[in-house]
Design a protein around this motif. Structure first.
Motif, PDB file in Angstrom:
ATOM      1  N   ASN A  84       0.812  -1.217   0.000  1.00 40.95           N
ATOM      2  CA  ASN A  84       0.000   0.000   0.000  1.00 40.95           C
ATOM      3  C   ASN A  84       0.846   1.269   0.000  1.00 40.95           C
ATOM      4  N   TYR A  85       2.041   1.231   0.584  1.00 39.16           N
ATOM      5  CA  TYR A  85       2.922   2.402   0.525  1.00 39.16           C
ATOM      6  C   TYR A  85       3.240   2.740  -0.927  1.00 39.16           C
ATOM      7  N   PHE A  86       3.461   1.696  -1.722  1.00 36.74           N
ATOM      8  CA  PHE A  86       3.724   1.912  -3.150  1.00 36.74           C
ATOM      9  C   PHE A  86       2.451   2.360  -3.875  1.00 36.74           C
ATOM     10  N   TRP A 112      11.984   1.064  -0.838  1.00 34.17           N
ATOM     11  CA  TRP A 112      11.409   2.400  -0.798  1.00 34.17           C
ATOM     12  C   TRP A 112      11.634   2.935   0.611  1.00 34.17           C
ATOM     13  N   PRO A 113      12.005   4.194   0.756  1.00 37.27           N
ATOM     14  CA  PRO A 113      12.238   4.739   2.102  1.00 37.27           C
ATOM     15  C   PRO A 113      11.033   4.550   3.032  1.00 37.27           C
ATOM     16  N   GLU A 114       9.811   4.762   2.514  1.00 37.36           N
ATOM     17  CA  GLU A 114       8.613   4.608   3.351  1.00 37.36           C
ATOM     18  C   GLU A 114       8.444   3.167   3.829  1.00 37.36           C
ATOM     19  N   VAL A 115       8.739   2.223   2.942  1.00 38.28           N
ATOM     20  CA  VAL A 115       8.613   0.804   3.297  1.00 38.28           C
ATOM     21  C   VAL A 115       9.702   0.424   4.295  1.00 38.28           C
ATOM     22  N   TRP A 116      10.925   0.892   4.050  1.00 37.98           N
ATOM     23  CA  TRP A 116      12.026   0.617   4.984  1.00 37.98           C
ATOM     24  C   TRP A 116      11.677   1.152   6.369  1.00 37.98           C
ATOM     25  N   ASP A 117      11.164   2.384   6.427  1.00 41.16           N
ATOM     26  CA  ASP A 117      10.776   2.977   7.710  1.00 41.16           C
ATOM     27  C   ASP A 117       9.661   2.172   8.379  1.00 41.16           C
TER      28      ASP A 117
END
Length: 184
Positions: free
Chosen positions: A83-85, A170-175
């Motif tokens: 969903n972040y993507f 992805w930075p958001e997914v990593w976070d």
């Protein structure tokens, strides 16, 4: 979901959603307006569907069995990462969970008929499972598989060998993974 024209559908486990998955989805979105991504639940192959006389399918099912024993994140966490993507492409991507289509091919074809959905996979010619998967699903689901080639293939097995894994996400997914305490 109302379908006005053909959509793309793809499915997989999408464990540890990486930039490789994103490149694949982005390539699909260059050719289709809408994409349904089915995140597969971790279930094994139903033994009664394995034909004894089809070498291709027997090889495919063996590879699936090897993948089944690998530890997967819970489907809700995998879907959240997807969903972040999807947020990057509002109203173009739908994320769902589902059972393995090879266990219930008629149900898959009824839910995602070939006249409304193109089944799409990537095909990395250096990856044995990718090669098997495309041909096997054409037989199992009795429909054409459309192949796309993302700008870069990044497999989770490749990421596992890296010391700096962060650059492949992805930075958001990593976070998100870090916040949830998910070790990669």
């Amino acid at each position: 979901m109302k379908i006005d024209k053909k959509c793309a559908i793809t499915f997989g486990r999408f464990n540890y959603f990486s930039k490789g998955h994103a490149y694949f989805f982005e390539e699909i979105l260059t050719k289709w307006d809408n994409l349904v991504i089915m995140c597969l639940e971790n279930s094994d192959i139903r033994r009664q569907i394995i034909p004894t006389n089809d070498l291709l399918l027997n090889s495919f099912y063996k590879e699936c069995d090897k993948n089944f024993i690998k530890k997967l994140l819970p489907v809700a966490i995998r879907m959240e990462a997807l969903n972040y993507f999807a947020k990057k492409y509002p109203n173009r991507i739908t994320i769902i969970s589902g059972e393995r289509p090879e266990n219930f091919p008629s149900r898959f074809n009824m839910d995602f008929p070939a006249n409304k959905f193109d089944l799409v996979f990537s095909k990395d010619y250096s990856n044995y499972f990718d090669l098997l998967r495309c041909e096997a699903f054409e037989k199992i689901l009795d429909r054409e598989v459309t192949v796309v080639h993302p700008r870069r293939y990044i497999h989770n097995s490749e990421i596992a060998l890296l010391s700096n894994k962060e650059e492949k996400f992805w930075p958001e997914v990593w976070d998100y993974y870090q916040k949830e305490g998910i070790l990669i």
